[in-house]
Write a protein that holds these residues in place. Sequence first.
Motif, PDB file in Angstrom:
ATOM      1  N   ALA A  41       0.864  -1.177   0.000  1.00  0.00           N
ATOM      2  CA  ALA A  41       0.000   0.000   0.000  1.00  0.00           C
ATOM      3  C   ALA A  41       0.905   1.233   0.000  1.00  0.00           C
ATOM      4  O   ALA A  41       2.130   1.123   0.157  1.00  0.00           O
ATOM      5  N   ARG A 119      -2.797   0.939  -3.750  1.00  0.00           N
ATOM      6  CA  ARG A 119      -3.687   1.281  -2.649  1.00  0.00           C
ATOM      7  C   ARG A 119      -3.286   2.576  -1.927  1.00  0.00           C
ATOM      8  O   ARG A 119      -2.928   2.566  -0.760  1.00  0.00           O
ATOM      9  N   TRP A 121      -3.373   5.707   0.297  1.00  0.00           N
ATOM     10  CA  TRP A 121      -4.085   6.384   1.376  1.00  0.00           C
ATOM     11  C   TRP A 121      -3.497   7.781   1.513  1.00  0.00           C
ATOM     12  O   TRP A 121      -2.272   7.957   1.391  1.00  0.00           O
ATOM     13  N   VAL A 141      -8.144   6.891  -4.169  1.00  0.00           N
ATOM     14  CA  VAL A 141      -7.837   6.945  -2.739  1.00  0.00           C
ATOM     15  C   VAL A 141      -8.611   5.882  -1.976  1.00  0.00           C
ATOM     16  O   VAL A 141      -9.836   5.762  -2.105  1.00  0.00           O
ATOM     17  N   GLU A 142      -7.879   5.118  -1.149  1.00  0.00           N
ATOM     18  CA  GLU A 142      -8.513   4.073  -0.331  1.00  0.00           C
ATOM     19  C   GLU A 142      -9.171   4.657   0.913  1.00  0.00           C
ATOM     20  O   GLU A 142     -10.175   4.138   1.392  1.00  0.00           O
ATOM     21  N   GLY A 143      -8.571   5.709   1.471  1.00  0.00           N
ATOM     22  CA  GLY A 143      -9.108   6.302   2.683  1.00  0.00           C
ATOM     23  C   GLY A 143      -8.209   7.417   3.168  1.00  0.00           C
ATOM     24  O   GLY A 143      -7.176   7.725   2.561  1.00  0.00           O
ATOM     25  N   ARG A 167     -15.936   5.895   2.200  1.00  0.00           N
ATOM     26  CA  ARG A 167     -14.583   5.379   2.401  1.00  0.00           C
ATOM     27  C   ARG A 167     -14.086   5.703   3.808  1.00  0.00           C
ATOM     28  O   ARG A 167     -14.544   6.670   4.425  1.00  0.00           O
ATOM     29  N   ARG A 223      -4.490   0.311   9.968  1.00  0.00           N
ATOM     30  CA  ARG A 223      -5.496   0.535   8.922  1.00  0.00           C
ATOM     31  C   ARG A 223      -4.999   0.144   7.544  1.00  0.00           C
ATOM     32  O   ARG A 223      -5.742  -0.425   6.748  1.00  0.00           O
ATOM     33  N   VAL A 224      -3.748   0.449   7.259  1.00  0.00           N
ATOM     34  CA  VAL A 224      -3.254   0.330   5.890  1.00  0.00           C
ATOM     35  C   VAL A 224      -2.682  -1.055   5.599  1.00  0.00           C
ATOM     36  O   VAL A 224      -2.841  -1.583   4.498  1.00  0.00           O
TER      37      VAL A 224
END
Length: 240
Positions: A41, A119, A121, A141-143, A167, A223-224
């Motif tokens: 990520a 991925r 972020w 963007v994943e989050g 998200r 999280r990632v």
Amino acid sequence: MAEIRASTVLPARREDITLHTADGLELVGELALPAARPPVATLVCLHPLPTAEGMMDSHVLRKASYRLPALADLAVLRFNTRGTTSARGTSQGEFGEGETERYDVAAALEYTEYHDLPRPWLLGWSFGTELALKWGRDPLVEGLILLSPPLHRASDADLDAWGADGRPVVALVPELDDFLRPAEARERFKRIPQAEVIAVEKAKHLWVGEPYVRIVLNEIVRRVNPAAAPLPTEWDETVK
């Protein structure tokens, strides 16, 4: 085994990069990748306020780049927004009060797409959280991970848009923050039903102190790339 300290720099593939904005500017930056494996990520780092000495080398972001490629298999992309200076150099342009920086965020995400960085972020800190909330709703963007969000420039409409988007949004809020403390943050972030607000006891806006940096980096990794959490506090110096 050696203890990981504030100044520890772990192995990574590091390269200077240049981002190109849609309005014609060149922004200086750095990409740090795991030394021997592809990243799982990517963290795109948005630094604190440049008019208050914020830059790509602001310490939490710098330590993320020093540690997380090795400890969590993450790519860490840092850059100076327009008009910002660090040891890497000065990005072209002038500070845009968080408005023209929309092009800077877009340029960083375009770089991740062009270079097949997985991925992404957005990791924003203070002013960087405003950029993430205002300009980060790119499909790539994943989050969002927000450190010390002041919620000055980001409006209720921006929060509502993220709430509708769905998200993940994670806000790490220092107990002793100068701008937004946990109780008020929880109230403001109710506009994003999926938002997590994590209060960090005794921490301050600038996250000074190795214990607080470790809390931040661990929350990011949970999280990632949760498989890499919790992060070790020691490193085998024979690993290159």
